[in-house]
Structure formats: structure tokens, C-alpha cells
Scaffold this motif. Sequence first.
Motif, PDB file in Angstrom:
ATOM      1  N   ASP A  56      20.143  16.880   6.055  1.00 28.20           N
ATOM      2  CA  ASP A  56      19.433  15.607   6.194  1.00 28.20           C
ATOM      3  C   ASP A  56      17.943  15.859   6.457  1.00 28.20           C
ATOM      4  O   ASP A  56      17.081  15.192   5.871  1.00 28.20           O
ATOM      5  CB  ASP A  56      20.007  14.786   7.361  1.00 28.20           C
ATOM      6  N   VAL A  57      17.678  16.819   7.348  1.00 34.61           N
ATOM      7  CA  VAL A  57      16.280  17.112   7.715  1.00 34.61           C
ATOM      8  C   VAL A  57      15.496  17.497   6.468  1.00 34.61           C
ATOM      9  O   VAL A  57      14.403  16.985   6.216  1.00 34.61           O
ATOM     10  CB  VAL A  57      16.233  18.249   8.781  1.00 34.61           C
ATOM     11  N   GLU A  58      16.123  18.325   5.651  1.00 40.66           N
ATOM     12  CA  GLU A  58      15.456  18.765   4.421  1.00 40.66           C
ATOM     13  C   GLU A  58      15.151  17.572   3.507  1.00 40.66           C
ATOM     14  O   GLU A  58      14.042  17.438   2.996  1.00 40.66           O
ATOM     15  CB  GLU A  58      16.379  19.757   3.705  1.00 40.66           C
ATOM     16  N   SER A  59      16.155  16.701   3.323  1.00 37.80           N
ATOM     17  CA  SER A  59      15.965  15.531   2.466  1.00 37.80           C
ATOM     18  C   SER A  59      14.900  14.594   3.022  1.00 37.80           C
ATOM     19  O   SER A  59      14.073  14.068   2.269  1.00 37.80           O
ATOM     20  CB  SER A  59      17.280  14.754   2.310  1.00 37.80           C
ATOM     21  N   ILE A  60      14.939  14.380   4.347  1.00 38.75           N
ATOM     22  CA  ILE A  60      13.987  13.435   4.955  1.00 38.75           C
ATOM     23  C   ILE A  60      12.555  13.995   4.846  1.00 38.75           C
ATOM     24  O   ILE A  60      11.610  13.248   4.582  1.00 38.75           O
ATOM     25  CB  ILE A  60      14.365  13.152   6.430  1.00 38.75           C
ATOM     26  N   ARG A  61      12.428  15.298   4.997  1.00 35.64           N
ATOM     27  CA  ARG A  61      11.089  15.897   4.890  1.00 35.64           C
ATOM     28  C   ARG A  61      10.500  15.644   3.508  1.00 35.64           C
ATOM     29  O   ARG A  61       9.300  15.423   3.369  1.00 35.64           O
ATOM     30  CB  ARG A  61      11.166  17.414   5.159  1.00 35.64           C
ATOM     31  N   LEU A  62      11.360  15.663   2.483  1.00 33.71           N
ATOM     32  CA  LEU A  62      10.886  15.448   1.112  1.00 33.71           C
ATOM     33  C   LEU A  62      10.478  14.002   0.868  1.00 33.71           C
ATOM     34  O   LEU A  62       9.390  13.725   0.387  1.00 33.71           O
ATOM     35  CB  LEU A  62      11.995  15.818   0.108  1.00 33.71           C
ATOM     36  N   HIS A  63      11.405  13.063   1.159  1.00 36.60           N
ATOM     37  CA  HIS A  63      11.177  11.660   0.774  1.00 36.60           C
ATOM     38  C   HIS A  63      11.218  10.687   1.940  1.00 36.60           C
ATOM     39  O   HIS A  63      10.897   9.526   1.759  1.00 36.60           O
ATOM     40  CB  HIS A  63      12.258  11.208  -0.231  1.00 36.60           C
ATOM     41  N   GLY A  64      11.701  11.127   3.073  1.00 41.25           N
ATOM     42  CA  GLY A  64      12.021  10.190   4.133  1.00 41.25           C
ATOM     43  C   GLY A  64      10.843   9.712   4.939  1.00 41.25           C
ATOM     44  O   GLY A  64       9.718  10.191   4.786  1.00 41.25           O
ATOM     45  N   GLY A  91       0.816  -1.216   0.000  1.00 36.09           N
ATOM     46  CA  GLY A  91       0.000   0.000   0.000  1.00 36.09           C
ATOM     47  C   GLY A  91       0.842   1.255   0.000  1.00 36.09           C
ATOM     48  O   GLY A  91       0.379   2.303  -0.428  1.00 36.09           O
ATOM     49  N   TRP A  92       2.092   1.130   0.456  1.00 31.59           N
ATOM     50  CA  TRP A  92       2.952   2.307   0.424  1.00 31.59           C
ATOM     51  C   TRP A  92       3.653   2.394  -0.933  1.00 31.59           C
ATOM     52  O   TRP A  92       3.989   1.364  -1.515  1.00 31.59           O
ATOM     53  CB  TRP A  92       4.005   2.261   1.548  1.00 31.59           C
ATOM     54  N   PRO A  93       3.872   3.610  -1.423  1.00 30.17           N
ATOM     55  CA  PRO A  93       4.577   3.723  -2.713  1.00 30.17           C
ATOM     56  C   PRO A  93       5.982   3.144  -2.603  1.00 30.17           C
ATOM     57  O   PRO A  93       6.557   3.138  -1.511  1.00 30.17           O
ATOM     58  CB  PRO A  93       4.618   5.226  -2.999  1.00 30.17           C
ATOM     59  N   SER A  94       6.490   2.650  -3.733  1.00 34.17           N
ATOM     60  CA  SER A  94       7.834   2.064  -3.670  1.00 34.17           C
ATOM     61  C   SER A  94       8.857   3.169  -3.401  1.00 34.17           C
ATOM     62  O   SER A  94       8.556   4.358  -3.513  1.00 34.17           O
ATOM     63  CB  SER A  94       8.143   1.335  -4.974  1.00 34.17           C
ATOM     64  N   LEU A  95      10.047   2.733  -3.037  1.00 39.88           N
ATOM     65  CA  LEU A  95      11.101   3.675  -2.628  1.00 39.88           C
ATOM     66  C   LEU A  95      11.328   4.773  -3.667  1.00 39.88           C
ATOM     67  O   LEU A  95      11.408   4.482  -4.857  1.00 39.88           O
ATOM     68  CB  LEU A  95      12.436   2.927  -2.486  1.00 39.88           C
ATOM     69  N   PRO A  96      11.448   6.013  -3.235  1.00 40.48           N
ATOM     70  CA  PRO A  96      11.730   7.082  -4.209  1.00 40.48           C
ATOM     71  C   PRO A  96      13.096   6.910  -4.873  1.00 40.48           C
ATOM     72  O   PRO A  96      13.289   7.236  -6.022  1.00 40.48           O
ATOM     73  CB  PRO A  96      11.694   8.360  -3.382  1.00 40.48           C
ATOM     74  N   ARG A  97      14.052   6.403  -4.141  1.00 43.84           N
ATOM     75  CA  ARG A  97      15.362   6.167  -4.772  1.00 43.84           C
ATOM     76  C   ARG A  97      16.065   4.977  -4.103  1.00 43.84           C
ATOM     77  O   ARG A  97      15.916   4.744  -2.910  1.00 43.84           O
ATOM     78  CB  ARG A  97      16.243   7.405  -4.716  1.00 43.84           C
ATOM     79  N   HIS A  98      16.766   4.206  -4.924  1.00 49.62           N
ATOM     80  CA  HIS A  98      17.463   3.025  -4.405  1.00 49.62           C
ATOM     81  C   HIS A  98      18.919   3.315  -4.111  1.00 49.62           C
ATOM     82  O   HIS A  98      19.626   2.498  -3.554  1.00 49.62           O
ATOM     83  CB  HIS A  98      17.346   1.865  -5.397  1.00 49.62           C
ATOM     84  N   ILE A  99      19.364   4.483  -4.537  1.00 53.73           N
ATOM     85  CA  ILE A  99      20.743   4.877  -4.240  1.00 53.73           C
ATOM     86  C   ILE A  99      20.700   6.275  -3.629  1.00 53.73           C
ATOM     87  O   ILE A  99      20.060   7.167  -4.175  1.00 53.73           O
ATOM     88  CB  ILE A  99      21.603   4.900  -5.521  1.00 53.73           C
ATOM     89  N   ILE A 100      21.320   6.424  -2.486  1.00 52.58           N
ATOM     90  CA  ILE A 100      21.368   7.748  -1.859  1.00 52.58           C
ATOM     91  C   ILE A 100      22.821   8.187  -1.819  1.00 52.58           C
ATOM     92  O   ILE A 100      23.688   7.449  -1.331  1.00 52.58           O
ATOM     93  CB  ILE A 100      20.817   7.709  -0.417  1.00 52.58           C
ATOM     94  N   SER A 101      23.074   9.386  -2.326  1.00 55.90           N
ATOM     95  CA  SER A 101      24.459   9.848  -2.284  1.00 55.90           C
ATOM     96  C   SER A 101      24.715  10.556  -0.956  1.00 55.90           C
ATOM     97  O   SER A 101      23.793  11.006  -0.275  1.00 55.90           O
ATOM     98  CB  SER A 101      24.763  10.744  -3.470  1.00 55.90           C
ATOM     99  N   ARG A 102      25.973  10.656  -0.611  1.00 53.83           N
ATOM    100  CA  ARG A 102      26.365  11.222   0.668  1.00 53.83           C
ATOM    101  C   ARG A 102      25.874  12.669   0.820  1.00 53.83           C
ATOM    102  O   ARG A 102      25.517  13.095   1.903  1.00 53.83           O
ATOM    103  CB  ARG A 102      27.894  11.170   0.789  1.00 53.83           C
ATOM    104  N   ASP A 103      25.828  13.390  -0.298  1.00 57.83           N
ATOM    105  CA  ASP A 103      25.413  14.800  -0.254  1.00 57.83           C
ATOM    106  C   ASP A 103      23.974  14.967   0.245  1.00 57.83           C
ATOM    107  O   ASP A 103      23.631  16.001   0.808  1.00 57.83           O
ATOM    108  CB  ASP A 103      25.501  15.437  -1.652  1.00 57.83           C
ATOM    109  N   VAL A 104      23.145  13.930   0.001  1.00 59.68           N
ATOM    110  CA  VAL A 104      21.738  14.052   0.382  1.00 59.68           C
ATOM    111  C   VAL A 104      21.580  13.921   1.890  1.00 59.68           C
ATOM    112  O   VAL A 104      20.783  14.623   2.507  1.00 59.68           O
ATOM    113  CB  VAL A 104      20.897  12.977  -0.354  1.00 59.68           C
ATOM    114  N   LEU A 105      22.331  13.015   2.496  1.00 58.16           N
ATOM    115  CA  LEU A 105      22.231  12.768   3.937  1.00 58.16           C
ATOM    116  C   LEU A 105      23.622  12.808   4.586  1.00 58.16           C
ATOM    117  O   LEU A 105      24.091  11.802   5.113  1.00 58.16           O
ATOM    118  CB  LEU A 105      21.585  11.391   4.191  1.00 58.16           C
ATOM    119  N   PRO A 106      24.293  13.931   4.568  1.00 54.65           N
ATOM    120  CA  PRO A 106      25.673  13.972   5.056  1.00 54.65           C
ATOM    121  C   PRO A 106      25.815  13.583   6.529  1.00 54.65           C
ATOM    122  O   PRO A 106      26.739  12.852   6.897  1.00 54.65           O
ATOM    123  CB  PRO A 106      26.099  15.427   4.822  1.00 54.65           C
ATOM    124  N   TRP A 107      24.894  14.005   7.332  1.00 56.16           N
ATOM    125  CA  TRP A 107      24.998  13.738   8.766  1.00 56.16           C
ATOM    126  C   TRP A 107      24.775  12.241   9.040  1.00 56.16           C
ATOM    127  O   TRP A 107      25.549  11.592   9.736  1.00 56.16           O
ATOM    128  CB  TRP A 107      23.970  14.599   9.524  1.00 56.16           C
TER     129      TRP A 107
END
Lengths: 136, 391
Positions: B85-93, B43-59
Motif C-alpha cells: 500500500d505504501v508503495e502505491s500511495i507514494r506513486l499516486h496517493g 487545480g489538482w489533477p484529476s484522479l489517476p484511476r477510478h478503479i483500484i484493484s485489491r492487489d494495489v492496496l491489499p492492506w
Amino acid sequence: MPTLPIHIYIVDDEPSITTAYARLMRSAKMNSRTFSSVEDLLRADFSDERACVICDLQMPGAGGIELPGLLAQAGHRVPVIFVTAHDTPETREMAQQAGASGYFRKPVDDQALLDAIEWALSTEPASPKERTDRGH
Amino acid sequence: MDSAVEDAQQLIVETMRLDQSILWELSANGLELVCTHVWQRPGWPSLPRHIISRDVLPWAFSKTKQGEVFSYTSVADLPSEAAQDVESIRLHGPKSCVTVPLRANGHVFGALTFATLGVQHRWREDEIAELTLVTQIISNVVGRQRAELREEQLRTELAHAMRVASLGELATAIAHELNQPLTAILSNAQAAKRFIASGELLITDFNEILEDIVRDSKRAGAVIYNLRSMISKRTAGPEMCRLDKLIGEVVELLHSELVTEKMGVHLMLAPNLPPVEAVCVELQQVLVNLVLNAVQAMQETARVKRFIVIETERDEGAAAVTIRDSGHGIPPDRLEAIFSPFFSTKQGGLGMGLAICRRIIETHGGQIEASNHPGGASFRFTLPFAPNAKA
């Protein structure tokens, strides 16, 4: 003025090479005989008159390097030109010590080889001992 | 294996009433996390991305690499350093999340995350402790699998390095092997030119010269071909190998090495030996190693006494190959040790030769052993005949 024919004794364990050298000698109007080993040559009856040996260095049985010494022991005075695929400074040095009149890396250029034969025939073949004495 | 990991993820997520668990592995360059195993409630949408680069979640990246477990109930709980990280997580996390690093041999190789997607979850201490514990178990399983993969990779690399190394030893021999036909070709061609120049070329001579050139060119080509198949990194699949043919090729390949070292080789090949099913290039490598080994062993043997005997025979359902030398033999207490890696009696040798021989023979279902005979050493290996081989 016609000159006496030159005789080349070709020693190499590789038949395709002795055949090719023999053709080359024939194309330069020289006579040749082929031998598959040093022992083969030493067993043969041949003249030193206007003659020269072309010998490979890596062969089964006695290696070519022993040939000048063995020829001298057998009472022959005939120049020896070595050709080898293993061209290293050590081999070159050993060939010189052994009393070689020439030394070439395989594949050998026709003109260089023929010039070396001419040169070898124009100088007295040196025995290994004399060579060493002369500081080569 | 992979589905077992995802089954475990499902069990944990369902038992703890969460929504999602993802196994992330660090990429080889350490700059990305790659999703390799995931389970989430339908029921949940599939993962937005299967590869996360360090720049997206540096912390989160640096926490993971340091091997720290961290969690948040709300992204707002994250410290101020985690602004990106907070910004990225708010979008897709996810809404709430626990991240536990994965370790193998003391190194962090990824992270396992457990998360809720719909509602926030307040993580209890014992929940985090439990998740850390199960992650360790999963970590061991995945880590072992990774190690095995790496080991296999290393083995392939080592075998390749070994082939290249024995190639180095062979270089002189092969140079000679190539020089022979080239020497004949050159002299033949130059003789022909001279005959032409002097106007004395007979067509029959010319034909013979060309035939010889053709034959020697093919011979040079065959040397190169053998060489290529020996150093090729591509691991060829098993095929029908005739041992007598293979032995003949190896002796031919080593011909000038043997001549230079004044080694006589006697072949005693059993007639009509059925073929074996094997990776021929690998068997060739074994034979080259064993023959060069024999050559090495006879360095101090008097020239007239140097010989190598290669013998094939039937040993019930297998072919047996024995390589005997007339060298100094092997000290009896070392007959087994010589097959261990890094056991070398040669200077400058890695000592991998016999270890690799044993591995190759054993992966082909055979056995290899060393023994002494009066006046030298012998190596004998067996290989089962191909299943439907006819004699």
C-alpha cells in the motif's frame, strides 16, 4: 381379390386434424368419417364392420378415455386407437386399461397409424373387462 | 442524489481545509473499489484511476472490509504489513488521508476517503470522529439508494422467475397447442406423398393440402411467438392494449389446459371498450395467473359445474375486468391476505402469483380485489383508459 372397404371414424375436436387424418385415410384407400366429440360419434349411426375409431384423448365433453366403455355400453364392437399430445406413462396405462387397440403420441407417423389399423382389424376387439382380466 | 453527495463532500473538504473526498464502492466481486463520487479542490489533477484493484492496496482493502476507520498523516506511519500500500500511495496517493468504511444493513459496501494532496495534515481525534459521523449519514443515504436499486433488480428477477414458473405450469398446455398443428401438418404431408406415390394426386387436392399446411405452420409460429413474448426478460414499454384482444389471446394460449380440466369459459366482453396504456405482456401475465388460479380453485368442483366467466365493463374512466369461478370461494378473513407474497393455498406454489398481479395492476394505476359471489370466488381489477383513447 377385392376386399371390403375399411371405415375409419376420426374423433378430434380440432378440425384441421380431422381433415388431415381423413386425407391420410383416403390416400391409403380407406373411407373415413369425422366427429368433433365422443358424444358426436355416439349419436351417429355407424357400422362396426371392418371399422376402427381413431380418437384424441383431450377433448371437451367426455374425454376419449371413456370411449371404449361407452361404445361397449352402446353395443358396439369396434377397436379404438388413441392419439394424444399428453403422452405420459399414466395416460398410456389408462389407455391400455380402457381397452385401447393402439396408442400414439401426436404427431403420429402415417405408417405406424395405418399398421395399427390393420392390426386392430385383424384381431377381435376386446371389451375393457376382458382386457383387465387378461392382466393388461 | 448524486450531486447531493458531492455537495456534501465539497462542504466537508472546504470546512476542514482538506483537498479531496472520494466515495469508493466495492465491486460486486469484492475485488475492486470503484470511485462513484468525488470532489476535490480545483487545480489538482484529476484522479489517476477510478478503479483500484485489491492487489494495489491489499492492506487498506482488508481494513475497509473489516469495517475499520484508519488514517495516516504520512505514509511512513503505516505499519510494515502495508508495504504494498505504501508503495502505491507514494506513486499516486494523497499526502494524508482518513478512510471511513460505508455500511448498509451491517455490510461494508465501500469507503469514503478524506485527504490532503499538497501538505500533510495531522488528524485530530475529534476530526476523525466528526468525519466518521458524517460518513455514517452519507452511508445511509447512499446505502438506501443502493438498496432501492437492488430491490428493483430483485423485483425484475422475481417477475421473470414468476413468468418462467407459470410457464412451467403451462408447458404441457403449450406442448399440446404446438402438437395440434404439427399433427395436422405431418398427416397432410404424408397423405400428399401417398397420393403422389399412387399417381392419384389431383391438383385441387394438392392445393388444399398445401393451404392447410401453410395455415397450420403459421398457427404453430404464433404459439411460439406468444410464448416468447411471455417469457422474454426484456421489460417492454407501455403501449395501447385492447383488453378484449388480450383476453382472447390468453384464453387461446390456455385452451388445452382448460379443455383438459373440463373448464368452460364464457366471455362477456363490453363492446367498444377503449384501450388501456400498459405493458401488454404484464397484463397477459395477470390474466394467465388469474385464469390458472380459477382452474386450481375448481379442482374439487364437479365437472359439469366448472366454469370461468371473464367479463369486461366500464367503470367511470377505467376498464374493469372480472374473473369469476365456480370453485370453493375464499375464506372471508383471507380476501386481503391472498395478495401478500408467499401466501399460498396450493401445494408447491410459491404464492407469488397474486402478489405479482397486484403489483402489476397497481403500477398501471389500477386496483385489484378479491371477493366471493354465490358459488365461487371472483377477482376484479381496474385499469384507467389510455389518456387520449377513443371508444
